[in-house]
Structures are given as C-alpha cells and as structure tokens.
Design a protein around this motif. Structure first.
Motif, PDB file in Angstrom:
ATOM      1  N   ASN A 269       0.833  -1.205   0.000  1.00  0.00           N
ATOM      2  CA  ASN A 269       0.000   0.000   0.000  1.00  0.00           C
ATOM      3  C   ASN A 269       0.872   1.262   0.000  1.00  0.00           C
ATOM      4  O   ASN A 269       0.612   2.227  -0.721  1.00  0.00           O
ATOM      5  CB  ASN A 269      -0.910  -0.004   1.215  1.00  0.00           C
ATOM      6  CG  ASN A 269      -1.788   1.230   1.277  1.00  0.00           C
ATOM      7  OD1 ASN A 269      -2.775   1.356   0.568  1.00  0.00           O
ATOM      8  ND2 ASN A 269      -1.415   2.176   2.140  1.00  0.00           N
ATOM      9  N   ASN A 270       1.934   1.241   0.789  1.00  0.00           N
ATOM     10  CA  ASN A 270       2.816   2.411   0.865  1.00  0.00           C
ATOM     11  C   ASN A 270       3.590   2.614  -0.435  1.00  0.00           C
ATOM     12  O   ASN A 270       3.824   3.755  -0.857  1.00  0.00           O
ATOM     13  CB  ASN A 270       3.775   2.271   2.048  1.00  0.00           C
ATOM     14  CG  ASN A 270       3.057   2.375   3.377  1.00  0.00           C
ATOM     15  OD1 ASN A 270       1.926   2.857   3.444  1.00  0.00           O
ATOM     16  ND2 ASN A 270       3.686   1.921   4.434  1.00  0.00           N
ATOM     17  N   ARG A 271       3.993   1.518  -1.052  1.00  0.00           N
ATOM     18  CA  ARG A 271       4.680   1.642  -2.337  1.00  0.00           C
ATOM     19  C   ARG A 271       3.733   2.236  -3.376  1.00  0.00           C
ATOM     20  O   ARG A 271       4.117   3.133  -4.140  1.00  0.00           O
ATOM     21  CB  ARG A 271       5.215   0.299  -2.821  1.00  0.00           C
ATOM     22  CG  ARG A 271       6.083   0.459  -4.071  1.00  0.00           C
ATOM     23  CD  ARG A 271       6.827  -0.804  -4.450  1.00  0.00           C
ATOM     24  NE  ARG A 271       6.049  -1.647  -5.337  1.00  0.00           N
ATOM     25  CZ  ARG A 271       6.585  -2.618  -6.081  1.00  0.00           C
ATOM     26  NH1 ARG A 271       7.887  -2.869  -6.030  1.00  0.00           N
ATOM     27  NH2 ARG A 271       5.839  -3.364  -6.859  1.00  0.00           N
ATOM     28  N   ALA A 272       2.486   1.783  -3.372  1.00  0.00           N
ATOM     29  CA  ALA A 272       1.503   2.349  -4.297  1.00  0.00           C
ATOM     30  C   ALA A 272       1.298   3.829  -4.030  1.00  0.00           C
ATOM     31  O   ALA A 272       1.191   4.637  -4.964  1.00  0.00           O
ATOM     32  CB  ALA A 272       0.177   1.602  -4.159  1.00  0.00           C
ATOM     33  N   GLY A 273       1.271   4.199  -2.742  1.00  0.00           N
ATOM     34  CA  GLY A 273       1.090   5.596  -2.399  1.00  0.00           C
ATOM     35  C   GLY A 273       2.236   6.464  -2.884  1.00  0.00           C
ATOM     36  O   GLY A 273       2.024   7.603  -3.330  1.00  0.00           O
ATOM     37  N   ALA A 274       3.456   5.932  -2.815  1.00  0.00           N
ATOM     38  CA  ALA A 274       4.609   6.685  -3.310  1.00  0.00           C
ATOM     39  C   ALA A 274       4.524   6.861  -4.822  1.00  0.00           C
ATOM     40  O   ALA A 274       4.815   7.943  -5.358  1.00  0.00           O
ATOM     41  CB  ALA A 274       5.903   5.974  -2.921  1.00  0.00           C
ATOM     42  N   TYR A 275       4.126   5.797  -5.550  1.00  0.00           N
ATOM     43  CA  TYR A 275       3.951   5.919  -6.995  1.00  0.00           C
ATOM     44  C   TYR A 275       2.875   6.966  -7.316  1.00  0.00           C
ATOM     45  O   TYR A 275       3.026   7.772  -8.244  1.00  0.00           O
ATOM     46  CB  TYR A 275       3.541   4.579  -7.603  1.00  0.00           C
ATOM     47  CG  TYR A 275       4.650   3.552  -7.714  1.00  0.00           C
ATOM     48  CD1 TYR A 275       5.953   3.920  -8.015  1.00  0.00           C
ATOM     49  CD2 TYR A 275       4.375   2.198  -7.554  1.00  0.00           C
ATOM     50  CE1 TYR A 275       6.958   2.976  -8.132  1.00  0.00           C
ATOM     51  CE2 TYR A 275       5.375   1.242  -7.672  1.00  0.00           C
ATOM     52  CZ  TYR A 275       6.664   1.637  -7.956  1.00  0.00           C
ATOM     53  OH  TYR A 275       7.666   0.699  -8.075  1.00  0.00           O
ATOM     54  N   GLU A 276       1.775   6.925  -6.555  1.00  0.00           N
ATOM     55  CA  GLU A 276       0.707   7.898  -6.786  1.00  0.00           C
ATOM     56  C   GLU A 276       1.207   9.324  -6.552  1.00  0.00           C
ATOM     57  O   GLU A 276       0.908  10.238  -7.324  1.00  0.00           O
ATOM     58  CB  GLU A 276      -0.493   7.602  -5.888  1.00  0.00           C
ATOM     59  CG  GLU A 276      -1.663   8.547  -6.124  1.00  0.00           C
ATOM     60  CD  GLU A 276      -2.871   8.249  -5.260  1.00  0.00           C
ATOM     61  OE1 GLU A 276      -3.886   8.937  -5.424  1.00  0.00           O
ATOM     62  OE2 GLU A 276      -2.777   7.342  -4.400  1.00  0.00           O
ATOM     63  N   SER A 277       1.966   9.510  -5.470  1.00  0.00           N
ATOM     64  CA  SER A 277       2.508  10.845  -5.184  1.00  0.00           C
ATOM     65  C   SER A 277       3.418  11.330  -6.309  1.00  0.00           C
ATOM     66  O   SER A 277       3.509  12.536  -6.572  1.00  0.00           O
ATOM     67  CB  SER A 277       3.286  10.834  -3.862  1.00  0.00           C
ATOM     68  OG  SER A 277       2.430  10.558  -2.782  1.00  0.00           O
ATOM     69  N   ALA A 278       4.094  10.374  -6.958  1.00  0.00           N
ATOM     70  CA  ALA A 278       4.975  10.728  -8.074  1.00  0.00           C
ATOM     71  C   ALA A 278       4.214  10.903  -9.382  1.00  0.00           C
ATOM     72  O   ALA A 278       4.817  11.202 -10.420  1.00  0.00           O
ATOM     73  CB  ALA A 278       6.045   9.651  -8.245  1.00  0.00           C
ATOM     74  N   GLY A 279       2.880  10.716  -9.346  1.00  0.00           N
ATOM     75  CA  GLY A 279       2.069  10.844 -10.552  1.00  0.00           C
ATOM     76  C   GLY A 279       2.102   9.632 -11.448  1.00  0.00           C
ATOM     77  O   GLY A 279       1.602   9.677 -12.582  1.00  0.00           O
ATOM     78  N   ASP A 280       2.655   8.510 -10.955  1.00  0.00           N
ATOM     79  CA  ASP A 280       2.796   7.295 -11.764  1.00  0.00           C
ATOM     80  C   ASP A 280       1.608   6.373 -11.460  1.00  0.00           C
ATOM     81  O   ASP A 280       1.748   5.338 -10.798  1.00  0.00           O
ATOM     82  CB  ASP A 280       4.128   6.604 -11.445  1.00  0.00           C
ATOM     83  CG  ASP A 280       4.448   5.478 -12.410  1.00  0.00           C
ATOM     84  OD1 ASP A 280       3.543   5.074 -13.180  1.00  0.00           O
ATOM     85  OD2 ASP A 280       5.592   4.998 -12.388  1.00  0.00           O
ATOM     86  N   LEU A 281       0.430   6.763 -11.963  1.00  0.00           N
ATOM     87  CA  LEU A 281      -0.777   5.997 -11.667  1.00  0.00           C
ATOM     88  C   LEU A 281      -0.787   4.651 -12.377  1.00  0.00           C
ATOM     89  O   LEU A 281      -1.475   3.722 -11.942  1.00  0.00           O
ATOM     90  CB  LEU A 281      -2.010   6.815 -12.045  1.00  0.00           C
ATOM     91  CG  LEU A 281      -2.182   8.095 -11.225  1.00  0.00           C
ATOM     92  CD1 LEU A 281      -3.291   8.958 -11.813  1.00  0.00           C
ATOM     93  CD2 LEU A 281      -2.490   7.778  -9.769  1.00  0.00           C
ATOM     94  N   GLY A 282      -0.033   4.527 -13.469  1.00  0.00           N
ATOM     95  CA  GLY A 282       0.065   3.245 -14.158  1.00  0.00           C
ATOM     96  C   GLY A 282       0.683   2.169 -13.283  1.00  0.00           C
ATOM     97  O   GLY A 282       0.405   0.986 -13.464  1.00  0.00           O
ATOM     98  N   ARG A 283       1.548   2.562 -12.355  1.00  0.00           N
ATOM     99  CA  ARG A 283       2.096   1.601 -11.386  1.00  0.00           C
ATOM    100  C   ARG A 283       1.290   1.579 -10.094  1.00  0.00           C
ATOM    101  O   ARG A 283       1.158   0.532  -9.453  1.00  0.00           O
ATOM    102  CB  ARG A 283       3.548   1.939 -11.077  1.00  0.00           C
ATOM    103  CG  ARG A 283       4.508   1.683 -12.211  1.00  0.00           C
ATOM    104  CD  ARG A 283       5.936   1.866 -11.752  1.00  0.00           C
ATOM    105  NE  ARG A 283       6.896   1.492 -12.784  1.00  0.00           N
ATOM    106  CZ  ARG A 283       8.197   1.459 -12.608  1.00  0.00           C
ATOM    107  NH1 ARG A 283       8.720   1.794 -11.441  1.00  0.00           N
ATOM    108  NH2 ARG A 283       9.011   1.111 -13.592  1.00  0.00           N
ATOM    109  N   ALA A 284       0.774   2.724  -9.682  1.00  0.00           N
ATOM    110  CA  ALA A 284       0.095   2.809  -8.391  1.00  0.00           C
ATOM    111  C   ALA A 284      -1.184   1.981  -8.362  1.00  0.00           C
ATOM    112  O   ALA A 284      -1.431   1.224  -7.412  1.00  0.00           O
ATOM    113  CB  ALA A 284      -0.221   4.271  -8.065  1.00  0.00           C
TER     114      ALA A 284
END
Length: 331
Positions: A269-284
């Motif tokens: 969940n935290n890794r997904a949140g970091a991807y989301e914060s970076a704007g990388d929704l394709g990974r998040a």
C-alpha cells in the motif's frame, strides 16, 4: 492439560507473527476453552491463566477485525484481573495494567477514541502507582497514551509525552534497547504528524541505522523502521529517496514474512502511495488493486486495513484517465 493450553497460546502467537491469522485465532480459542474448563474446576489455581488466554484471544480477534468479539473477551479478562487484584492486593495489579492497555488498544484500533484515551490515561496512572515511574511497563503505557493523543490529532499533548518517553527509555534502558528504538520511531512519527519534517526525518534515519545495527537487516522492526523512514521522505516530497526505500521494504517483507503477512499489505500500500505521489498511476493502481484483493483474502472485507485499501484504490482511480487504469506493471 495446563501445559497443552500454554503451548496453544504460544503457538497462536507464533502463527500470528507469520501471518497465519485464521489458524492463530482457532488456536487461541482452543486455549481459552481448555483454561475455562480448568478454571471451573479449580478457580484459585487457573483463573489467572484464563484471563491471560482471553487477552491473547482478544488480540487475535482484533487482528481479524472482529472488534466486538475482541472487546467482549478483553472485557471478561479485565473483570477477572480486577477481581484477582481485589482478592489479593498487589498480586495481579501488573496484569490488570496490561489488560487495561490491551482494551484501550482495541478501542483505538476501532477508531473509538472517546473510550480509548480515558483508558490509556487510567493505564498510565495505574502503572505509575503500581510499578513506578521507571518501570518498562510505565514507559510503554506513556508511549501508548501519546499514541492515543496523536490519533485524536492532539499533538500538543502527544509530542511532549513522546519526548518524555524517549528520554526516559534512553536513561533507563539505554540507547540500544528495542523499546528505545520503538520510542524514537514513535517520536519521529509525532513530529511527522505535526508537519515538523526537519525533526522527524533525522529521527527516522537514526532509528533505521540503530535498528539495522542492533537487530539486523531482516528483523521485522527493521522493516517497520525502513517503511516509516520512506514515509517521512514522501511527506517531505523527496520521492527520489522514498520510492527506493518503499520498494526495498516490500521486497524484504515478502522475502522474510511472506506475501500473506499483514506487513506485506502495508508495504505494498505504501509503495503504491509513493507511486501515486509521483504521478505514476500506471504503477500505483495495480498495486492498490493487489493490496485490496490480498486484504480481503487475508483480513476480510470489513477490516480497517481493507477499508483503507479500498479507499486508496477509489481515490487513485478517480484521479486517473481511463487509459491508465489497469495498465500492466511490474510487481
């Protein structure tokens, strides 16, 4: 029979630690039933063991998100300890303190701060009265009390308690004691909640360095410390440092504890949140989807962690253009 009940209690704890929650719950329930029968036959000898087994069962029910049942058995444990302490003054008062703390933790986990915080206040007062200011249980009680205030958003009360707990832990237990590491981590978390990242991040860094040195790279506390350190960087907007730490934490958690362990859910969940914060929704988004699927399978539909996963997934999908949803990604 008493030895069997003790073995079942220990087995339940170990099963919980490796993420086998349903087996842990069944084992703890069996231990309670054995000790209930023994207590019915010889109350004086076995009533304390029954109270202890009920506490353990309450913890296992809490882990499964079955809050009402957890509070019910914890209430029963607390009633037994209160009666034991009344019958034999000072004999079971430390057990009473621990039982109060467990019950407060259940209310906190369920979001019932109106009940949790007064119980933490009572636990700390009783711990000081019974065990003294410098007893390790008192340090834990003060730390938990601070955590209750932090959850309620009362950082003006939480942070001074965290500061006192850390100072006392260093003085009483030493810099290298695991309880001191936990205290420093929580102190950092209080600063992060207050937005004081200039203080939080150096504390997270020190905690992680000390935890690796004292407990080793593969200790669960080290995984938690690295996860929190990454969260501090993410809060500061330093995603170049946060994301590699999140990725390492998830990889190590799966390797050490397995895919089914609740800590793996938090790490993903935290890794997904970091991807989301970076704007990388394709990974998040795929990471959030996997976290939700695993959360339902491991913890159930209504566990708070599952609800958080569902909320995070909905939020990220709401931000994403349709073309991003469900993009293939690495795991």
């Amino acid at each position: 029979m008493p030895d069997l009940a003790m073995s079942l209690n220990n087995l339940g704890t170990m099963l919980s630690e490796v993420g086998r929650r349903q087996e842990a719950l069944e084992t703890a329930a069996e231990a309670v039933e054995i000790r209930r029968r023994l207590a019915a036959e010889t109350p004086t000898a076995y009533m304390p063991d029954l109270a202890s087994a009920l506490n353990n069962l309450g913890n296992r029910l809490s882990e499964a998100g079955r809050w009402n049942q957890a509070r019910s058995v914890s209430d029963e444990s607390l009633r037994i300890y209160r009666q034991l302490a009344a019958d034999v003054p000072y004999a079971h008062e430390s057990d009473l303190v621990a039982s109060l703390s467990n019950l407060a933790g259940l209310y906190l986990a369920a979001g019932d701060l109106g009940r949790a915080i007064p119980l933490y206040e009572q636990t700390l007062a009783d711990s000081i009265r019974i065990l003294g200011e410098d007893h390790p249980t008192t340090l834990t009680s003060r730390n938990n009390h601070a955590g209750g205030y932090e959850s309620a958003g009362d950082l003006g009360r939480a942070i001074p308690l965290y500061e006192q707990t850390l100072a006392d832990s260093i003085r009483i237990l030493g810099e290298g004691h695991p309880a001191t590491l936990t205290s420093r981590n929580n102190h950092a978390g209080g600063y992060e909640s207050a937005g004081d990242l200039a203080r939080a991040i150096p504390l997270y860094e020190q905690t992680l360095t000390d935890t690796i040195r004292i407990l080793g790279e593969d200790h669960p506390t080290t995984l938690t410390s690295r996860n929190n350190h990454a969260g501090g960087y993410e809060s500061a907007g330093d995603l170049a440092r946060a994301i590699p730490l999140d990725e390492q934490t998830l990889t190590d958690t799966i390797r050490i504890l397995g895919e089914a362990h609740p800590m793996a859910l938090f790490a993903r969940n935290n890794r997904a949140g970091a991807y989301e914060s970076a704007g990388d929704l394709g990974r998040a988004i795929p990471q959030y989807e996997q976290t939700l699927t695993d959360g339902i399978r491991i913890l159930g539909e209504h566990h708070p962690t599952t609800l958080t996963s569902r909320n995070n997934l909905a939020h990220s999908r709401g931000r994403a253009p349709d073309k991003h949803v469900g993009l293939p990604t690495d795991s």
